[in-house]
Scaffold this motif. Structure first.
Motif, PDB file in Angstrom:
ATOM      1  N   LYS A 183       1.134  -1.403  -0.049  1.00  0.00           N
ATOM      2  CA  LYS A 183      -0.310  -0.055   0.370  1.00  0.00           C
ATOM      3  C   LYS A 183       0.418   1.061  -0.791  1.00  0.00           C
ATOM      4  N   GLU A 184       1.869   1.554   0.046  1.00  0.00           N
ATOM      5  CA  GLU A 184       3.053   2.640   0.699  1.00  0.00           C
ATOM      6  C   GLU A 184       4.132   2.460  -0.549  1.00  0.00           C
ATOM      7  N   PRO A 205      -8.542   2.609   0.249  1.00  0.00           N
ATOM      8  CA  PRO A 205      -6.967   1.631   1.045  1.00  0.00           C
ATOM      9  C   PRO A 205      -5.794   1.509   0.744  1.00  0.00           C
ATOM     10  N   ASP A 206      -6.551   1.055  -0.318  1.00  0.00           N
ATOM     11  CA  ASP A 206      -4.611  -0.092  -0.867  1.00  0.00           C
ATOM     12  C   ASP A 206      -4.288   1.218  -1.956  1.00  0.00           C
ATOM     13  N   PRO A 209      -3.105   5.781  -0.061  1.00  0.00           N
ATOM     14  CA  PRO A 209      -2.104   5.916   0.555  1.00  0.00           C
ATOM     15  C   PRO A 209       0.010   6.056  -0.494  1.00  0.00           C
ATOM     16  N   ALA A 212      -0.027   9.308  -2.220  1.00  0.00           N
ATOM     17  CA  ALA A 212       0.452  10.472  -0.657  1.00  0.00           C
ATOM     18  C   ALA A 212       1.636  10.748  -0.152  1.00  0.00           C
ATOM     19  N   LYS A 213       1.824   9.441   0.141  1.00  0.00           N
ATOM     20  CA  LYS A 213       3.260   9.198   0.876  1.00  0.00           C
ATOM     21  C   LYS A 213       4.438   9.853  -0.348  1.00  0.00           C
ATOM     22  N   ASP A 218       3.394  18.578   1.752  1.00  0.00           N
ATOM     23  CA  ASP A 218       1.679  17.964   2.147  1.00  0.00           C
ATOM     24  C   ASP A 218       0.314  18.601   1.015  1.00  0.00           C
ATOM     25  N   TYR A 221      -3.905  14.968  -1.149  1.00  0.00           N
ATOM     26  CA  TYR A 221      -4.638  14.293   0.601  1.00  0.00           C
ATOM     27  C   TYR A 221      -5.671  13.708  -0.168  1.00  0.00           C
ATOM     28  N   THR A 222      -6.480  12.498   1.134  1.00  0.00           N
ATOM     29  CA  THR A 222      -7.061  11.326   0.464  1.00  0.00           C
ATOM     30  C   THR A 222      -8.062  11.012   1.535  1.00  0.00           C
ATOM     31  N   CYS A 224     -10.657   7.975   2.235  1.00  0.00           N
ATOM     32  CA  CYS A 224     -10.485   6.161   1.768  1.00  0.00           C
ATOM     33  C   CYS A 224     -11.709   5.958   3.015  1.00  0.00           C
TER      34      CYS A 224
END
Length: 997
Positions: A183-184, A205-206, A209, A212-213, A218, A221-222, A224
């Protein structure tokens, strides 16, 4: 104690972990071998220190090493072989340090809206219904009246993560990245989201993110929903998409009362990302041709229309919003994805709004497929792209720098702008790709000796300058078409150069691994010959070896290490390049064995030697072909069916031979069946459960009449509990699928029963008697209960037929021993796994043992591909795990699907364990032959790996190598698990302990 062992002068230790081997310290550690001895474990020997010292050095242990050391060495070597393929073919293509490139002219759009309909096939969106109405009326109207359309071609693996990375970052993610994180971001990479001023995203959510990461600052924006919402058993998975649409509308409504948010939304270079997972979820649960899947497409169409209307109203119809709708991957007819079938790699692309071309009418179009006619779109220009091309398209529309790692080519046909803008955008694209090439070249040049460095000649420094100067001149002279053509040529050359430098060390590393492969296989053959046959003279074993080879190999190792050091090579290169040194040193130490073997073989009739060699080659090629064509297994099983007739064994065992032939024919049917998951058939699972219960009743009656009747009620309780588990599993499968069919979700009771059955399946066989047939039958019942819960169709019958054949195989091997004049100590009916086999019972290997080992490898491959459930990535059916969970959990689902694959392996491995002990062979001797066969197969696939042709061909060649290497490692582990399952027995505290033999 045998005389040979007594002469060794060392104490022998015997382990009683089931069928364990006697251990002689003098043979293993003090280099004083005993003729006819086998490899055994030991402790408390003065020679232990010398062995540890030898192992601590980077030189291979001698042939007379112990079992634990040999297994450890074998596992390490095979892990290196397996890992090497990822360094050679799957290393990350990413480079860093490039300068961002941006089109200098003002962009046509201030904001971009990206709709990704996860799992949406191109044909599912574009085709018309039976009444000639479009499946998605709004989107159909867009491509006919307002925008441009085409097909986005994805690459393997067709999964959500790589698909989204290609769409948004513009490059094709390598396998190593998937292994590091789900996921990251496992590696740093640039994306359109990162280059934007602001990005707001809604969805799973899979997926969200990781972008975003991976962004600097910044500004991504997410929003989920919870992971529990991704439920394959939910009443309506389209609610996932409804959630996204509702939250987007709510977000924009709330912005009217939030001045900061309102101002941010009205800035330039803004991206809105809507990830729509409902179509993918419904496709997995109900198949792409289901009513649910098609209804979900209609809801997405309506949702997109509402969002577009809301945004146009919010922004006052300023004409500065660009829209793109596409998919990360498609889906097979049976509801899965991951491989390279056209239904998975062909995804829709529709673009409209600011800066996007209007529909272009044409009289004819040339495409290899017939989709245009089927979709009734022959007169509207279809503009196909590669999936990575969408990232530069989005960057160009809103005027952000092209993602630094993008390898996409800007599809100019989609742009509605001036020729000047198109030429400048293509020039920016070319410079951005060239930047990656320059960084990659400098990295490789810095880590390679100057006199060994071979540059990519088509794109030398002078050629790069010429290309850029000429393209810039064309733009200044307003020769935009010439500039675009030149830039496309530069992009293609830069991509070729990137591939060239990315694979620069591939030949060097591949040769190192190949040399290690050949050396290891040779070494294992020497181990077999020296310790398990009578082909060499005992006197030659004790020849004092010279120190010359040791110093020579040490010097060669130092030269290689120095060469790698001055080139600043990665530490893995040291492993791959130095591995051949100790392996071949061990081979050279045994030259006298090779010489004596050659002398013995020379004395044999040439016809026998050549014939035997041809049969071995033909058998291994049959196994290799089975990876490409499952039907090859059918041919092999039919040949196996005639084996007793060819060898005249049927004369002395007519009944056993008949059963063997019938079961071989029955098993041969499975590789001809469709791949599991394509056509669910729960009634067949129920039939398999009831058949298992019926066989259990007959078997218990047979056991009770045998020479070894049960000595306690606990034995019967175990079998009755296992039969009850079979009945309960059959009910749970039927009940669960009926509940899901009625959209009532997974019943809690069924879920609890499933997990309890899984938890108890490994322990129950250890409570049963260790008599051969009783223990094997108990293992089958326990594993069958779990397998039923993981079945969706005919594959539920597969373990039954396979196990029946395995039991007959054990009996046939007993008949084969008698056929070749070898005596037996005990009958199979009274054979007990738990009794340690005395070392004096072990015999030396003969040619028929090679056939036994080949049978084992063939049955393992049959267990692997027999039902086709892992013939390719996309043949996994999520419905297989619905008795355990329906909420999307990739690792849990993957683990359960892997367990389904492992169960037939365990059945074959336990049967092979029985064949070893009943034919009076040490577990190592027969398994070493298996290791040689599987390593020859692995080497075969290593040479078949390629990096050219279609992506499906490339992926298939690599996956075959990974599969066979994993099998080799897995068989080592299965050997130990089989010994545990067959020999250990758990004694309950209240039980009266006694032996049953």
């Amino acid at each position: 104690m045998p005389a040979g062992l007594a002469a060794g002068g060392s104490e022998c230790w015997r382990l009683r972990a089931g069928r364990s081997l006697a251990v002689c310290a003098s043979t293993l550690l003090c280099s004083r071998p005993v003729e006819g001895s086998v490899f055994m474990e030991t402790s408390h020997c003065p020679g232990l220190l010398s062995l540890l010292q030898c192992w601590a050095l980077p030189w291979w242990p001698p042939v007379t090493m112990g079992v634990p050391v040999f297994i450890l060495a074998g596992l390490l070597v095979h892990f290196v072989f397996l890992a090497s393929i990822f360094d050679i073919y799957f290393s990350s293509p990413l480079v860093h340090g490039m300068t961002p490139q941006q089109t200098p002219l003002p962009p046509p759009a201030k904001r971009l809206v990206l709709f990704v309909a996860d799992g949406l096939r191109a044909d599912s969106l574009f085709e018309l219904n039976s009444n000639n109405t479009p499946q998605a009326p709004y989107l159909r109207a867009i491509l006919e009246n307002n925008g441009s359309w085409g097909i986005s071609h994805t690459r393997v693996p067709t999964e959500s993560r790589p698909g989204h990375v290609a769409l948004i970052a513009g490059f094709y993610e390598d396998v190593s990245a998937v292994a590091k994180g789900w996921k990251e971001n496992p590696v740093e990479f640039d994306s359109v989201f990162n280059e934007s001023k602001h990005t707001w995203s809604w969805g799973s959510p899979d997926i969200l993110p990781m972008f975003a990461k991976g962004a600097t600052g910044d500004h991504v924006y997410t929003f989920c929903y919870t992971a529990e919402s991704e439920d394959f058993g939910a009443q309506d998975a389209a609610e996932l998409d409804t959630w996204v649409f509702d939250h987007v509308k709510s977000f924009f409504n709330s912005s009217r009362s939030n001045q900061t948010l309102f101002s941010a939304l009205n800035e330039e270079k803004v991206v809105l990302f809507l990830h729509l997972l409902g179509i993918d979820t419904n496709g997995h649960a109900h198949r792409p041709y289901s009513k649910e899947y098609k209804e979900n497409i209609r809801k997405v169409d309506e949702g997109v229309e509402e969002i577009v209307s809301m945004l146009e109203s919010f922004y006052g119809n300023d004409g500065k919003t660009a829209y793109i709708l596409t998919s990360d991957h498609g889906m097979t007819d049976w509801g899965s994805h991951g491989a390279g079938h056209p239904s998975e790699t062909l995804t829709p692309l529709i673009a409209w709004g600011a800066g996007v071309n209007y529909p272009q009418e044409v009289t004819s179009q040339l495409f290899e497929d017939n989709f245009l006619k089927e979709w009734k779109l022959e007169n509207l220009k279809r503009m196909d792209v590669n999936q990575a091309d969408i990232a530069p398209l989005m960057a160009s529309l809103i005027g952000v720098p092209f993602p630094l790692n993008s390898v996409g080519t800007l599809p100019l046909e989609y742009l509605n702008n001036s020729d000047h803008f198109k030429a400048e955008s293509m020039f920016t694209n070319a410079v951005q790709v060239l930047e990656q090439f320059k960084v990659k070249m400098s990295q490789k040049k810095r880590t390679t000796l100057s006199f060994l460095f071979t540059p990519f000649k088509p794109l030398s420094d002078s050629e790069q300058i010429n290309f850029l100067k000429k393209a810039r001149l064309y733009i200044q002279q307003q020769k935009y078409s010439e500039a675009v053509s030149l830039c496309k040529t530069l992009i293609n050359l830069a991509l070729e150069g990137l591939s060239y430098y990315h694979t620069y060390d591939r030949l060097f590393l591949g040769l190192s691994i190949a040399v290690s492969f050949v050396g290891w296989t040779t070494y294992v053959i020497l181990v077999i010959i020296k310790t398990h046959t009578n082909l060499i003279k005992a006197a030659q074993i004790n020849n004092k070896e010279s120190t010359g080879p040791l110093y020579s190999f040490m010097f060669a190792g130092m030269i290689i290490a120095f060469f790698l050091l001055i080139q600043a090579s990665p530490w893995t290169y040291y492993v791959y390049c130095l591995l051949p040194v100790p392996i071949w040193y061990a081979v050279v130490r045994e030259l006298h064995v090779i010489q004596d073997l050659a002398a013995n073989l020379w004395s044999l009739p040439v016809g026998h030697s050549v014939g035997f060699l041809l049969i071995c080659i033909l058998g291994i090629e049959l196994l290799v072909f089975s990876f490409f064509y499952r039907s090859t297994l059918t041919v092999g099983l039919l040949v196996f069916a005639g084996w007793p007739v060819i060898t005249q064994m049927w004369v002395q065992a007519k009944r056993t031979t008949l059963i063997w032939t019938l079961l071989c024919v029955f098993l041969a049917v499975f590789p001809l069946m469709p791949v599991v998951g394509r056509e669910p058939n729960i009634p067949l699972v129920i039939v398999a459960g009831l058949t298992t219960l019926l066989i259990s009743c007959f078997s218990l009656a047979s056991f009770s009449r045998s020479e070894n009747k049960y000595r306690g009620k606990e034995d019967l309780k175990v079998y009755f509990y296992q039969m009850f588990s079979i009945a309960l599993s059959t009910y749970v499968v039927s009940s669960t699928h009926n509940s899901l069919k009625n959209k009532q979700g997974l019943p809690v009771f069924n879920q609890i029963v499933s997990w309890m059955t899984l938890a108890s399946s490994s322990a129950l066989p250890l409570l049963s008697p260790t008599l051969l047939f009783q223990r094997l039958f108990s293992i089958l019942l326990s594993l069958m209960a779990t397998y039923l819960l993981l079945s969706t169709g005919y594959e539920a019958l597969f373990p039954l037929v396979l196990s029946g054949l395995m039991l007959v195989w054990i009996q046939m091997e007993q008949e084969a021993l008698q056929h070749y004049g070898l005596s037996l100590r005990s009958k199979l009916a009274v054979f007990n796994f738990a009794y340690a086999t005395d070392i004096t019972q072990f015999r030396q290997l003969h040619l028929d043992d090679i056939r036994r080992s080949f049978f084992f490898v063939f049955f393992i491959v049959t267990a692997f591909f027999g039902t086709g459930n892992i013939a390719s990535v996309n043949s996994f059916d999520p419905a297989s795990v619905y008795c355990f969970l329906t909420v999307f959990s990739p690792f849990m689902m993957g683990g359960l699907l892997l367990l389904k694959v492992v169960i037939p392996f365990v059945l074959v491995s336990c049967a092979f364990e029985a064949v070893q002990v009943t034919t009076q062979l040490s577990s190592k001797s027969l398994f070493l032959i298996v290791l040689v066969i599987s390593d020859i197969m692995a080497l075969h696939f290593f040479f078949l790996v390629k990096d050219y042709g279609s992506w499906l061909d490339i992926g298939t060649s690599i996956s075959h190598y990974v599969l066979v290497m994993s099998l080799t490692i897995f068989m080592m582990l299965m050997n130990g698990l089989a010994q545990l399952l067959t020999t250990k027995r758990l004694e309950l505290s209240r039980r009266t302990k006694h032996h049953s033999m």
